[in-house]
Motif scaffolding. Structure first.
Motif, PDB file in Angstrom:
ATOM      1  N   ALA A 106       1.159  -1.348  -0.008  1.00 31.83           N
ATOM      2  CA  ALA A 106      -0.409   0.453  -0.014  1.00 31.83           C
ATOM      3  C   ALA A 106       0.452   1.476   0.075  1.00 31.83           C
ATOM      4  CB  ALA A 106      -1.017   0.015   1.640  1.00 31.83           C
ATOM      5  N   THR A 107       1.676   1.264   0.374  1.00 31.07           N
ATOM      6  CA  THR A 107       3.187   2.294   0.453  1.00 31.07           C
ATOM      7  C   THR A 107       4.097   2.747  -0.766  1.00 31.07           C
ATOM      8  OG1 THR A 107       4.827   1.234   2.702  1.00 31.07           O
ATOM      9  CG2 THR A 107       2.377   2.440   3.127  1.00 31.07           C
ATOM     10  N   ARG A 120       2.505   7.578  -3.929  1.00 31.86           N
ATOM     11  CA  ARG A 120       1.309   8.277  -4.250  1.00 31.86           C
ATOM     12  C   ARG A 120      -0.145   9.354  -3.973  1.00 31.86           C
ATOM     13  NH1 ARG A 120       6.356  11.838  -4.707  1.00 31.86           N
ATOM     14  NH2 ARG A 120       8.148  11.281  -6.277  1.00 31.86           N
ATOM     15  N   LEU A 121      -0.759   7.753  -4.740  1.00 33.51           N
ATOM     16  CA  LEU A 121      -1.911   8.188  -4.896  1.00 33.51           C
ATOM     17  C   LEU A 121      -2.486   7.186  -3.708  1.00 33.51           C
ATOM     18  CD1 LEU A 121      -2.478   7.587  -8.518  1.00 33.51           C
ATOM     19  CD2 LEU A 121      -2.395  10.200  -7.578  1.00 33.51           C
ATOM     20  N   PRO A 122      -3.934   7.373  -2.916  1.00 33.66           N
ATOM     21  CA  PRO A 122      -4.373   6.345  -1.950  1.00 33.66           C
ATOM     22  C   PRO A 122      -3.989   4.829  -2.691  1.00 33.66           C
ATOM     23  CG  PRO A 122      -5.588   8.675  -2.419  1.00 33.66           C
ATOM     24  CD  PRO A 122      -4.707   8.670  -4.251  1.00 33.66           C
ATOM     25  N   ALA A 123      -4.030   4.018  -2.041  1.00 36.59           N
ATOM     26  CA  ALA A 123      -3.833   2.018  -2.086  1.00 36.59           C
ATOM     27  C   ALA A 123      -4.784   1.899  -1.344  1.00 36.59           C
ATOM     28  CB  ALA A 123      -2.306   2.008  -2.241  1.00 36.59           C
ATOM     29  N   VAL A 124      -5.383   0.696  -1.251  1.00 35.09           N
ATOM     30  CA  VAL A 124      -6.298  -0.521  -1.195  1.00 35.09           C
ATOM     31  C   VAL A 124      -5.556  -2.381  -1.262  1.00 35.09           C
ATOM     32  CG1 VAL A 124      -7.792  -1.846  -0.374  1.00 35.09           C
ATOM     33  CG2 VAL A 124      -8.314   0.327  -0.144  1.00 35.09           C
ATOM     34  N   ARG A 125      -4.491  -2.112  -0.374  1.00 38.64           N
ATOM     35  CA  ARG A 125      -4.044  -4.223  -0.796  1.00 38.64           C
ATOM     36  C   ARG A 125      -4.540  -4.728   0.784  1.00 38.64           C
ATOM     37  NH1 ARG A 125      -3.638  -1.204  -4.290  1.00 38.64           N
ATOM     38  NH2 ARG A 125      -2.221  -1.147  -5.668  1.00 38.64           N
ATOM     39  N   ARG A 126      -4.481  -5.994   0.084  1.00 39.64           N
ATOM     40  CA  ARG A 126      -5.345  -7.005   1.098  1.00 39.64           C
ATOM     41  C   ARG A 126      -4.058  -8.304   0.620  1.00 39.64           C
ATOM     42  NH1 ARG A 126     -10.697  -9.453   1.799  1.00 39.64           N
ATOM     43  NH2 ARG A 126     -11.243  -7.605   0.464  1.00 39.64           N
ATOM     44  N   ALA A 127      -3.758  -8.994   1.520  1.00 36.23           N
ATOM     45  CA  ALA A 127      -3.035  -9.769   2.591  1.00 36.23           C
ATOM     46  C   ALA A 127      -2.430 -10.701   3.618  1.00 36.23           C
ATOM     47  CB  ALA A 127      -1.197  -9.531   2.212  1.00 36.23           C
ATOM     48  N   ALA A 128      -3.236 -11.955   3.202  1.00 39.69           N
ATOM     49  CA  ALA A 128      -3.232 -13.444   4.408  1.00 39.69           C
ATOM     50  C   ALA A 128      -4.112 -12.270   5.244  1.00 39.69           C
ATOM     51  CB  ALA A 128      -1.909 -13.220   5.081  1.00 39.69           C
ATOM     52  N   GLY A 129      -5.667 -12.095   5.030  1.00 39.01           N
ATOM     53  CA  GLY A 129      -7.270 -11.814   5.413  1.00 39.01           C
ATOM     54  C   GLY A 129      -6.369 -10.491   6.384  1.00 39.01           C
ATOM     55  N   THR A 130      -5.465  -9.256   5.768  1.00 44.10           N
ATOM     56  CA  THR A 130      -5.028  -8.353   6.002  1.00 44.10           C
ATOM     57  C   THR A 130      -5.113  -7.408   5.526  1.00 44.10           C
ATOM     58  OG1 THR A 130      -3.777  -9.010   8.317  1.00 44.10           O
ATOM     59  CG2 THR A 130      -3.567  -6.297   7.036  1.00 44.10           C
ATOM     60  N   ILE A 131      -6.382  -5.803   5.510  1.00 49.70           N
ATOM     61  CA  ILE A 131      -6.679  -5.424   4.522  1.00 49.70           C
ATOM     62  C   ILE A 131      -5.709  -3.795   5.110  1.00 49.70           C
ATOM     63  CG2 ILE A 131      -8.642  -3.843   3.406  1.00 49.70           C
ATOM     64  CD1 ILE A 131     -10.204  -6.268   3.801  1.00 49.70           C
ATOM     65  N   VAL A 132      -4.919  -2.981   3.696  1.00 49.32           N
ATOM     66  CA  VAL A 132      -4.546  -2.402   4.433  1.00 49.32           C
ATOM     67  C   VAL A 132      -4.820  -1.287   3.561  1.00 49.32           C
ATOM     68  CG1 VAL A 132      -2.589  -0.783   4.326  1.00 49.32           C
ATOM     69  CG2 VAL A 132      -2.296  -3.279   5.649  1.00 49.32           C
ATOM     70  N   VAL A 133      -4.851   0.614   4.394  1.00 47.93           N
ATOM     71  CA  VAL A 133      -5.560   1.330   3.409  1.00 47.93           C
ATOM     72  C   VAL A 133      -4.994   2.835   3.606  1.00 47.93           C
ATOM     73  CG1 VAL A 133      -7.451   3.437   2.979  1.00 47.93           C
ATOM     74  CG2 VAL A 133      -7.818   0.646   3.805  1.00 47.93           C
ATOM     75  N   GLN A 134      -4.137   3.482   2.409  1.00 50.85           N
ATOM     76  CA  GLN A 134      -3.249   3.983   2.694  1.00 50.85           C
ATOM     77  C   GLN A 134      -3.848   5.126   1.697  1.00 50.85           C
ATOM     78  OE1 GLN A 134      -0.840   7.199   0.855  1.00 50.85           O
ATOM     79  NE2 GLN A 134      -1.081   5.351  -0.426  1.00 50.85           N
ATOM     80  N   ARG A 138      -1.058   8.295   5.440  1.00 53.65           N
ATOM     81  CA  ARG A 138      -1.752   7.565   6.275  1.00 53.65           C
ATOM     82  C   ARG A 138      -1.534   6.019   6.012  1.00 53.65           C
ATOM     83  NH1 ARG A 138      -2.102  11.396  10.753  1.00 53.65           N
ATOM     84  NH2 ARG A 138      -2.147  13.807   9.960  1.00 53.65           N
ATOM     85  N   VAL A 139      -1.691   5.167   6.964  1.00 56.36           N
ATOM     86  CA  VAL A 139      -1.981   4.062   6.641  1.00 56.36           C
ATOM     87  C   VAL A 139      -2.788   3.664   7.704  1.00 56.36           C
ATOM     88  CG1 VAL A 139      -1.338   1.837   6.419  1.00 56.36           C
ATOM     89  CG2 VAL A 139       0.469   3.648   5.336  1.00 56.36           C
TER      90      VAL A 139
END
Length: 145
Positions: A106-107, A120-134, A138-139
């Motif tokens: 995400a970062t 630089r742009l916002p991102a949403v990523r998922r791995a092994a049951g975790t979702i991360v929003v940047q 801010r994460v």
């Protein structure tokens, strides 16, 4: 390439990529050096990816050695990233390491071939049951149920 340069390249390949030991070198000593280099690389990757190493626990060195034995290094950050992605693709990435991978994804941008760079742009990523929003630098780490 000169004869010496060719022999040196063959030795480096044997030490880092699992290539056969070139003629004129003691195979046992080359193997000892190869294993030591793998251990050193494992420590460097564990410093860059502490969540991955901790999540794998006692499996860390075996998983790392099995993955890295035939791959020359691309640097500890990229090596850990590639290993984490491969484990995620096999559904073998522990949840704690999933949070670390999703946060990196995400970062930063990393295509598997060029050096990672900040995203630089916002991102949403998922791995092994975790979702991360940047967003906006801010994460936020969210656990999926």
């Amino acid at each position: 390439m000169s004869g010496l340069a060719a022999r040196q390249a063959a030795l480096v390949a044997a030490l880092t990529s699992g290539a056969p030991v070139p003629p004129g070198f003691d195979a046992r000593r080359v193997e000892v050096a190869r294993v030591a280099l793998l251990r050193k690389r494992a420590g460097e990757v564990a410093r860059q990816w502490p969540g991955l190493a901790a999540a794998l626990g006692p499996r860390w060195h075996g998983v790392w050695a099995g993955w890295a034995a035939t791959r020359p290094t691309d640097g500890s950050l990229r090596d850990g990233w590639d290993l984490a992605r491969e484990l995620a693709a096999r559904d073998d990435l522990p949840p704690a390491a999933g949070a670390e991978l999703a946060t990196r994804e995400a970062t930063m941008r990393y295509d598997g071939t060029t050096a990672p760079r900040p995203r630089r742009l916002p991102a949403v990523r998922r791995a092994a049951g975790t979702i991360v929003v940047q967003a906006a630098g801010r994460v936020r780490v969210l656990r999926a149920t």
